[in-house]
Write a protein that holds these residues in place. Structure first.
Motif, PDB file in Angstrom:
ATOM      1  N   ASP A   1      49.171   4.411 102.107  1.00 42.60           N
ATOM      2  CA  ASP A   1      49.758   5.642 101.584  1.00 42.60           C
ATOM      3  C   ASP A   1      48.731   6.519 100.885  1.00 42.60           C
ATOM      4  N   ARG A   2      47.462   6.200 101.092  1.00 36.63           N
ATOM      5  CA  ARG A   2      46.412   6.947 100.408  1.00 36.63           C
ATOM      6  C   ARG A   2      45.245   7.212 101.350  1.00 36.63           C
ATOM      7  N   ALA A   3      44.843   8.471 101.454  1.00 39.91           N
ATOM      8  CA  ALA A   3      43.649   8.832 102.213  1.00 39.91           C
ATOM      9  C   ALA A   3      42.427   8.786 101.306  1.00 39.91           C
ATOM     10  N   LEU A   4      41.267   8.763 101.907  1.00 35.87           N
ATOM     11  CA  LEU A   4      40.008   8.694 101.167  1.00 35.87           C
ATOM     12  C   LEU A   4      39.267  10.024 101.312  1.00 35.87           C
ATOM     13  N   PRO A   5      39.344  10.907 100.305  1.00 36.99           N
ATOM     14  CA  PRO A   5      38.687  12.214 100.414  1.00 36.99           C
ATOM     15  C   PRO A   5      37.188  12.123 100.669  1.00 36.99           C
ATOM     16  N   SER A   6      36.561  11.049 100.208  1.00 43.37           N
ATOM     17  CA  SER A   6      35.113  10.911 100.377  1.00 43.37           C
ATOM     18  C   SER A   6      34.705  10.690 101.825  1.00 43.37           C
ATOM     19  N   THR A   7      35.667  10.383 102.698  1.00 37.07           N
ATOM     20  CA  THR A   7      35.340  10.124 104.103  1.00 37.07           C
ATOM     21  C   THR A   7      35.380  11.394 104.949  1.00 37.07           C
ATOM     22  N   ARG A   8      35.534  12.542 104.327  1.00 35.58           N
ATOM     23  CA  ARG A   8      35.650  13.790 105.085  1.00 35.58           C
ATOM     24  C   ARG A   8      34.451  14.012 106.001  1.00 35.58           C
ATOM     25  N   ARG A   9      34.750  14.346 107.242  1.00 34.67           N
ATOM     26  CA  ARG A   9      33.743  14.741 108.222  1.00 34.67           C
ATOM     27  C   ARG A   9      34.246  16.004 108.911  1.00 34.67           C
ATOM     28  N   ASN A  10      33.413  17.021 108.959  1.00 36.00           N
ATOM     29  CA  ASN A  10      33.827  18.258 109.612  1.00 36.00           C
ATOM     30  C   ASN A  10      33.773  18.114 111.132  1.00 36.00           C
ATOM     31  N   VAL A  11      34.835  18.538 111.770  1.00 38.70           N
ATOM     32  CA  VAL A  11      34.883  18.542 113.238  1.00 38.70           C
ATOM     33  C   VAL A  11      34.456  19.892 113.771  1.00 38.70           C
TER      34      VAL A  11
END
Length: 396
Positions: A140-150
């Motif tokens: 139920d929780r995403a990890l903002p630090s894993t953001r990768r721009n597509v």
């Protein structure tokens, strides 16, 4: 974030999502409105802060995910809205004009990869598609630090931001970009195959960011951007695939005269419809001539299967929906549900091959309709920018 008082003021002029056409002209349909069977009702899922979209992860039957315009994603688990957001990217999102966090899509292999994607406008007003990972310890929780721009697309006007991403039956990511804004496509983007604005894109996101172009995209090896699957669109804010047949239906928001629905039929066998087609904007608005001159590029012109005229109906921005495949909906299965931002009546349409479309107005009304959504079981939802999310359910 839009609060109720501010929203009420905006409605008087023109809601910021999905597009600001000129004020709709009142009138009646040229055909009598036929009411659908009273076997359909709206079942409330919950109230949210300016929701824009609702979806579910593949094979997940216990949860829904609702995007809120200011940059949060909420989880509804077994009918209860969890207090903590699944994702919070408010620091990255702009809600100016028609911007905001506009949609969410889970990778087909989400249960293994934990990858999902969001479509939003950033602080510059640019269109952004980013990838994130869900926590392996807490689903139920995403990890903002894993953001990768597509992909990031420069967009310098406040309107026509597009808004939809979805994984198609081919397992690839599809995105609809608006034409860059302004009235009448002043930058001539929609017919220009060297830019991505005013297009439907088809790409394969890389796990670590960026994307690849499928080799069978129609402009690979030809003049035109390889990412493009179809062009000549004004603001394809919402589109969807029929989960059973694979047909692609695009609701393209009109200028001042007509709203339209475009249809590309799948040949079957899990294949998507042939691409490279031209939907005509800005030479045509719906079936009407908008600008003098010829269509550009090599694409076959595809006429809309349905248009709604501003002179006939109080419409301003068409909101595309889904082909109903919920087994609970009986004889409504196989029909297409859609609506409009300024006309609260929900419609049911049929598009028989070789014949004119037929449309029926249901008794359902959703004010400030901003989106439909579909869960992993094929159940369809309606979303109001004023806060409500409802499931289309059989009547009692």
């Amino acid at each position: 974030m839009i609060r109720s008082a501010m929203l009420a003021a905006l409605i008087v002029v023109c809601l910021p999502l999905p597009a600001c056409a000129s004020q709709p002209r009142t009138g009646e349909s040229s055909k009598p409105a036929v009411t659908a069977p009273p076997s359909l009702r709206l079942k409330l899922v919950g109230k949210f802060a300016a929701p824009t979209y609702v979806t579910a992860a593949p094979a997940d039957t216990s949860r829904l995910f609702v995007t809120e315009r200011d940059g949060t994603v909420r989880v509804v688990r077994r009918g209860r809205i969890l207090p903590r957001p699944f994702l919070d990217i408010r620091s990255r999102v702009s809600t100016e004009g028609e911007g905001g966090l506009l949609s969410l899509a889970f990778a087909p292999d989400y249960r293994r990869s934990r990858r999902f994607f969001v479509y939003y406008t950033d602080k510059r007003g640019y269109i952004v598609i980013d990838q994130f990972l869900t926590s392996s310890q807490d689903p139920d929780r995403a990890l903002p630090s894993t953001r990768r721009n597509v992909i990031t697309q420069v967009h310098n006007r406040p309107n026509h931001k597009g808004g939809q991403i979805v994984f198609g039956p081919d397992g690839l990511l599809w995105a609809g970009f608006g034409d860059g804004g302004g009235a009448g496509d002043p930058d001539d983007n929609a017919q220009n195959l060297s830019v991505l604005l005013g297009k439907l894109l088809r790409i394969r996101p890389r796990p670590n960011g960026g994307y690849e172009v499928p080799r069978d995209n129609p402009f690979v090896g030809r003049a035109g951007r390889d990412e493009i699957y179809a062009y000549g669109l004004r603001n394809p804010y919402r589109f969807s695939f029929d989960r059973l047949r694979g047909h692609l239906l695009i609701a393209d928001v009109g200028q001042d005269a007509a709203e339209e629905i475009d249809l590309l039929r799948s040949p079957g066998g899990g294949r998507v419809a042939p691409g490279g087609v031209n939907f005509g904007w800005p030479i045509f608005e719906g079936l009407l001539r908008y600008r003098e001159g010829p269509l550009r590029g090599p694409g076959r012109y595809v006429r809309p299967v349905l248009q709604e005229l501003h002179q006939k109906l109080p419409v301003c921005s068409i909101i595309g929906g889904y082909v109903l495949r919920d087994p609970e909906l009986g004889r409504l299965r196989g029909k297409y549900v859609y609506g409009d931002l300024c006309d609260p009546r929900i419609r049911i349409a049929s598009f028989p091959r070789g014949r004119s479309a037929s449309v029926r107005f249901t008794r359902l009304r959703v004010p400030s309709l901003v989106s439909f959504g579909e869960d992993s079981r094929g159940r369809v939802y309606a979303v109001s920018l004023e806060g409500g999310v409802w499931r289309l359910a059989p009547g009692r």
